[in-house]
Design a protein around this motif. Structure first.
Motif, PDB file in Angstrom:
ATOM      1  N   ALA A  19       0.836  -1.203   0.000  1.00 50.04           N
ATOM      2  CA  ALA A  19       0.000   0.000   0.000  1.00 50.04           C
ATOM      3  C   ALA A  19       0.871   1.254   0.000  1.00 50.04           C
ATOM      4  O   ALA A  19       0.605   2.204  -0.752  1.00 50.04           O
ATOM      5  CB  ALA A  19      -0.929   0.003   1.212  1.00 50.04           C
ATOM      6  N   LEU A  20       1.913   1.272   0.819  1.00 54.19           N
ATOM      7  CA  LEU A  20       2.814   2.423   0.841  1.00 54.19           C
ATOM      8  C   LEU A  20       3.514   2.599  -0.502  1.00 54.19           C
ATOM      9  O   LEU A  20       3.622   3.713  -1.017  1.00 54.19           O
ATOM     10  CB  LEU A  20       3.855   2.266   1.950  1.00 54.19           C
ATOM     11  N   SER A  21       3.965   1.507  -1.069  1.00 54.21           N
ATOM     12  CA  SER A  21       4.641   1.556  -2.360  1.00 54.21           C
ATOM     13  C   SER A  21       3.711   2.113  -3.435  1.00 54.21           C
ATOM     14  O   SER A  21       4.115   2.968  -4.235  1.00 54.21           O
ATOM     15  CB  SER A  21       5.123   0.161  -2.747  1.00 54.21           C
ATOM     16  N   ASN A  22       2.470   1.649  -3.443  1.00 50.25           N
ATOM     17  CA  ASN A  22       1.503   2.154  -4.420  1.00 50.25           C
ATOM     18  C   ASN A  22       1.237   3.631  -4.228  1.00 50.25           C
ATOM     19  O   ASN A  22       1.093   4.376  -5.199  1.00 50.25           O
ATOM     20  CB  ASN A  22       0.202   1.353  -4.343  1.00 50.25           C
ATOM     21  N   THR A  23       1.193   4.072  -2.982  1.00 49.95           N
ATOM     22  CA  THR A  23       0.987   5.491  -2.694  1.00 49.95           C
ATOM     23  C   THR A  23       2.139   6.325  -3.233  1.00 49.95           C
ATOM     24  O   THR A  23       1.931   7.319  -3.924  1.00 49.95           O
ATOM     25  CB  THR A  23       0.849   5.733  -1.182  1.00 49.95           C
ATOM     26  N   PHE A  24       3.370   5.900  -2.930  1.00 47.77           N
ATOM     27  CA  PHE A  24       4.527   6.673  -3.364  1.00 47.77           C
ATOM     28  C   PHE A  24       4.686   6.652  -4.876  1.00 47.77           C
ATOM     29  O   PHE A  24       5.051   7.656  -5.479  1.00 47.77           O
ATOM     30  CB  PHE A  24       5.796   6.199  -2.670  1.00 47.77           C
ATOM     31  N   LYS A  25       4.379   5.522  -5.508  1.00 42.51           N
ATOM     32  CA  LYS A  25       4.459   5.453  -6.964  1.00 42.51           C
ATOM     33  C   LYS A  25       3.470   6.408  -7.600  1.00 42.51           C
ATOM     34  O   LYS A  25       3.801   7.099  -8.567  1.00 42.51           O
ATOM     35  CB  LYS A  25       4.203   4.025  -7.448  1.00 42.51           C
ATOM     36  N   SER A  26       2.248   6.452  -7.089  1.00 40.59           N
ATOM     37  CA  SER A  26       1.254   7.339  -7.673  1.00 40.59           C
ATOM     38  C   SER A  26       1.608   8.804  -7.422  1.00 40.59           C
ATOM     39  O   SER A  26       1.403   9.643  -8.291  1.00 40.59           O
ATOM     40  CB  SER A  26      -0.149   7.019  -7.161  1.00 40.59           C
ATOM     41  N   GLN A  27       2.165   9.100  -6.251  1.00 35.55           N
ATOM     42  CA  GLN A  27       2.581  10.472  -5.959  1.00 35.55           C
ATOM     43  C   GLN A  27       3.713  10.893  -6.878  1.00 35.55           C
ATOM     44  O   GLN A  27       3.725  12.002  -7.402  1.00 35.55           O
ATOM     45  CB  GLN A  27       3.025  10.599  -4.490  1.00 35.55           C
TER      46      GLN A  27
END
Length: 55
Positions: A33-41
């Motif tokens: 979830a954190l990885s997906n957040t940072f990738k989208s940001q």
């Protein structure tokens, strides 16, 4: 607080976050979830890097 973290994990990892004591799975889902957040940001702030497959 724990409910919010569980919901965040479920929403952004795309996986179930059951409160069944399986800490390693929950930790991996939270990291996802954190990885997906940072990738989208990062993709939002730098479309060129995203397009070139750098992120």
């Amino acid at each position: 607080m724990a409910a919010m973290i569980g919901q965040y994990t479920a929403d952004l990892s795309g996986k179930d976050t059951l409160d069944n004591g399986d800490i390693p799975t929950f930790e991996n889902n939270f990291k996802s979830a954190l990885s997906n957040t940072f990738k989208s940001q990062l993709a939002a702030s730098s479309p060129y890097l995203y397009f070139m497959g750098q992120i």
